[in-house]
Design an enzyme around this catalytic site. Structure first.
Site, PDB file in Angstrom:
ATOM      1  CE  LYS A 283     -63.723 -61.568 -21.418  1.00  0.00           C
ATOM      2  NZ  LYS A 283     -65.022 -62.182 -21.743  1.00  0.00           N
ATOM      3  CD  GLU A 356     -62.730 -65.738 -16.464  1.00  0.00           C
ATOM      4  OE1 GLU A 356     -63.138 -66.112 -17.570  1.00  0.00           O
ATOM      5  OE2 GLU A 356     -63.189 -64.761 -15.849  1.00  0.00           O
ATOM      6  NE  ARG A 358     -68.202 -71.167 -16.646  1.00  0.00           N
ATOM      7  CZ  ARG A 358     -69.121 -71.156 -17.586  1.00  0.00           C
ATOM      8  NH1 ARG A 358     -69.611 -72.293 -18.044  1.00  0.00           N
ATOM      9  NH2 ARG A 358     -69.554 -70.018 -18.098  1.00  0.00           N
TER      10      ARG A 358
HETATM   11  N1  BES Z   1     -66.272 -62.092 -17.163  1.00  0.00           N
HETATM   12  C1  BES Z   1     -66.928 -62.727 -18.238  1.00  0.00           C
HETATM   13  C2  BES Z   1     -68.427 -62.465 -18.258  1.00  0.00           C
HETATM   14  C3  BES Z   1     -68.866 -61.083 -18.692  1.00  0.00           C
HETATM   15  C4  BES Z   1     -69.044 -60.807 -20.024  1.00  0.00           C
HETATM   16  C5  BES Z   1     -69.134 -60.112 -17.763  1.00  0.00           C
HETATM   17  C6  BES Z   1     -69.469 -59.546 -20.425  1.00  0.00           C
HETATM   18  C7  BES Z   1     -69.566 -58.866 -18.165  1.00  0.00           C
HETATM   19  C8  BES Z   1     -69.723 -58.579 -19.494  1.00  0.00           C
HETATM   20  C9  BES Z   1     -66.750 -64.235 -18.144  1.00  0.00           C
HETATM   21  O1  BES Z   1     -65.532 -64.651 -17.637  1.00  0.00           O
HETATM   22  C10 BES Z   1     -66.846 -64.768 -19.528  1.00  0.00           C
HETATM   23  O2  BES Z   1     -66.006 -64.453 -20.324  1.00  0.00           O
HETATM   24  N2  BES Z   1     -67.871 -65.577 -19.802  1.00  0.00           N
HETATM   25  C11 BES Z   1     -68.093 -66.109 -21.091  1.00  0.00           C
HETATM   26  C12 BES Z   1     -68.455 -67.573 -20.933  1.00  0.00           C
HETATM   27  C13 BES Z   1     -68.480 -68.335 -22.220  1.00  0.00           C
HETATM   28  C14 BES Z   1     -67.081 -68.474 -22.767  1.00  0.00           C
HETATM   29  C15 BES Z   1     -69.084 -69.691 -21.948  1.00  0.00           C
HETATM   30  C16 BES Z   1     -69.203 -65.340 -21.772  1.00  0.00           C
HETATM   31  O3  BES Z   1     -70.178 -64.966 -21.097  1.00  0.00           O
HETATM   32  O4  BES Z   1     -69.080 -65.075 -22.962  1.00  0.00           O
HETATM   33 ZN    ZN Z   2     -64.578 -63.379 -16.349  1.00  0.00          ZN
HETATM   34 MN    MN Z   3     -64.028 -64.793 -19.104  1.00  0.00          MN
END
Ligand code: BES
Ligand code: ZN
Ligand code: MN
Length: 513
Positions: A283, A356, A358
């Site tokens: 990230k 991750e 899921r």
């Molecule tokens: N934990 C994150 C989702 C999230 C993002 C929660 C921002 C709160 C604030 C999750 O694991 C994630 O990174 N999801 C990605 C999925 C994508 C790579 C398909 C996302 O939402 O960007």
């Molecule tokens: Zn996450």
């Molecule tokens: Mn994530």
């Protein structure tokens, strides 16, 4: 702490005496003294306070500095309830909001003891009034100062030590019952906030497991921990895969609340990702510290189980599962392109290691459904950024394969002041997860990110009635209100308990929507 008091409000000589005021009513409830009613009349006549929601007004009844015979308290606080909402959930929320204001104001003046005179109501029962007020007071009184050196913030607000509820003429037994129910709910919410506030270096899978063991010790819950070695034997390639880049082992934490095997079983699954760096698909640095909150689904399940263990609802068995690990990028970490195999044998091609949640939920869902054969499954997760784009921070996303279960969740959320919004699901979305080399891929492209994430989960629930709550927008930074602090909100534990109270089996044949 909160307790019921028999002391007459006029005799209460403590820091703060609180009355609730309806917007369109010029008299105080709870057999308030003539003096207080005259004061209220003056304040309203001058237009200084009208009783709007979250409005408040102070005064100091000790004219000479000595306790007055009609009202001995040091301060009187009037808190507005707004115009009587005619719906039950609306009225409950009005009381919780007023409770939050009382806690905030009590903390501001560093009150030790606050006596709250409960209002009468035409919509709610005495127990419901006490329950909602207790929730508002205790949730609003929350602080997290675990890492602050004591004594440094002397001038800052200090949480109220004791709330006293005066029944205001309502049945004392009903008030006591409601107060207890409200306390159990508020403690669940506050415990969930504590877990979330703990940083990733202090709240790891081991802490999830220790907390579960601790609550199992003091309630009829049974705790089981599935450790890494057993995961390998069971073929839980999702949890193990996400954990590959980490320095600490993963765990699958299970709590069982069993009443009778003839009762229906409801299973709860919460994402306990103690820190989400994104893994190899790392990230951006800005805001990454917030990813310590990625365990809020797990916290909701764990604290809902804590509440269930204490309240012990009849007629239902409840199983809570929390798959927990962090998502790091160590040398052995999962890579884009890797293929993993889940519990039950389905394979998945990893496109993005940041998807991750899921992966760990899929193993827990498949394992839990095979082991416990629940009649309904609810999973909760801070799963997608996309749900924030769609719904903002005011509603959690709900996706379900069962209308009846979805409807019950919508109602439980409304009742709890934690509203949900249902999104669709279907094979047209599932297609976005088709992979050339495996049974499915772990991301579905740019569009409908919240729904395709749910499609991934749906692969592992079969025909079981299932609902998924995406709480990424509400687990922290939730709608600003008096009883919701900045930071983690403790969302969903109260909704789950409200859902499970008086659970009746889902009627068969109402599947699919
Ligand atoms: N934990 C994150 C989702 C999230 C993002 C929660 C921002 C709160 C604030 C999750 O694991 C994630 O990174 N999801 C990605 C999925 C994508 C790579 C398909 C996302 O939402 O960007
Ligand atoms: Zn996450
Ligand atoms: Mn994530």
């Amino acid at each position: 702490m909160i307790k019921l008091t028999k002391r007459a409000p006029e005799e209460f000589a403590g820091d703060l005496l609180v009355y609730l005021v309806e917007e369109e009513v010029d008299r105080l409830g709870g057999e308030a003294s003539a003096l207080l009613n005259r004061v209220l009349y003056q304040i309203k006549a001058h237009g200084d306070f009208s009783g709007k929601q979250e409005e408040f007004f102070w005064f100091y009844p000790r004219i000479t500095g000595e306790a007055e015979p009609d009202c001995k308290a040091r301060r009187v606080l009037l808190v507005g309830l707004g115009k009587q909402d005619e719906t039950m959930s609306g009225r409950l929320e009005q009381l919780r909001l007023a409770g939050g204001v009382i806690a905030q104001q009590g903390a501001k003046v560093k009150a030790e003891e606050v006596l709250v005179v409960l209002p009468e109501d035409v919509v709610l029962s005495a127990a419901e009034i006490a329950e909602a007020m207790t929730e508002g007071l205790l949730l609003g009184n929350y602080r997290f100062d675990h890492y602050k050196t004591p004594g440094q913030d002397q001038d800052k607000a200090r949480p109220v030590a004791t709330f006293l509820l005066s029944d205001g003429g309502l049945s004392a037994a009903a008030v006591r019952r409601g107060m207890n129910r409200g306390r159990i709910l508020a403690e669940a919410g506050c415990s969930a906030r504590d877990m979330a506030n703990q940083p990733g270096n202090s709240w790891t899978p081991a802490e999830f497991a220790d907390y579960a063991k601790k609550i199992a010790k003091k309630s009829p819950l049974k705790c089981k921990i599935i450790e890494k070695a057993t995961m390998k034997k069971l073929g839980m390639g999702g949890i193990l895969g996400v954990n590959q880049g980490s320095a600490v082992p993963p765990k699958l934490v299970i709590l069982e609340y069993r009443t009778n095997k003839n009762n229906p079983t409801v299973m709860l699954v919460g994402k306990g990702l103690t820190f989400d760096s994104g893994g190899i698909s790392i990230k951006p640095a800005a805001g990454m510290e917030e990813m310590k909150y990625d365990m809020c689904g797990g916290a909701a399940v764990l604290t809902a189980m804590q509440a269930i263990g204490e309240e012990q609802p009849a007629g239902v068995n409840v199983i809570g599962l929390i798959p927990t690990t962090d998502n790091m990028s160590g040398a052995a970490a999962l890579k884009p392109g890797d293929i993993i195999s889940h519990f039950g044998g389905k394979s998945a091609e990893i496109i993005n290691t940041d998807a991750e949640g899921r992966l760990i939920l899929a193993d827990a869902l498949a394992y839990g459904i095979e082991s416990y054969e629940p009649e309904a499954v609810i999973d909760l997760a801070t799963l997608t950024g996309a749900v924030i784009v769609g719904l903002g921070h005011h509603r959690s996303g709900l996706i379900s394969n069962n209308d009846q279960l979805a409807q019950r969740l919508l109602e439980a959320g409304e009742r709890s002041g934690e509203p949900l919004w249902r999104l669709p699901i279907g094979p047209e979305y599932r297609k976005q997860l088709d992979s050339q080399v495996a049974d499915l891929k772990n991301t579905g492209g740019k569009s409908a990110g919240t729904i395709t994430a749910a499609c991934y989960l749906q692969e592992f629930v079969g025909e079981t009635p299932w609902a998924h709550l995406d709480i990424a927008g509400t687990a922290w930074g939730f709608t600003e209100k008096s009883y919701i602090p900045k930071g983690p909100s403790g969302i969903a534990a109260r909704t789950l308990v409200n859902l499970l109270r008086g659970w009746k089996s889902l009627s068969p044949g109402e599947q699919q929507s």
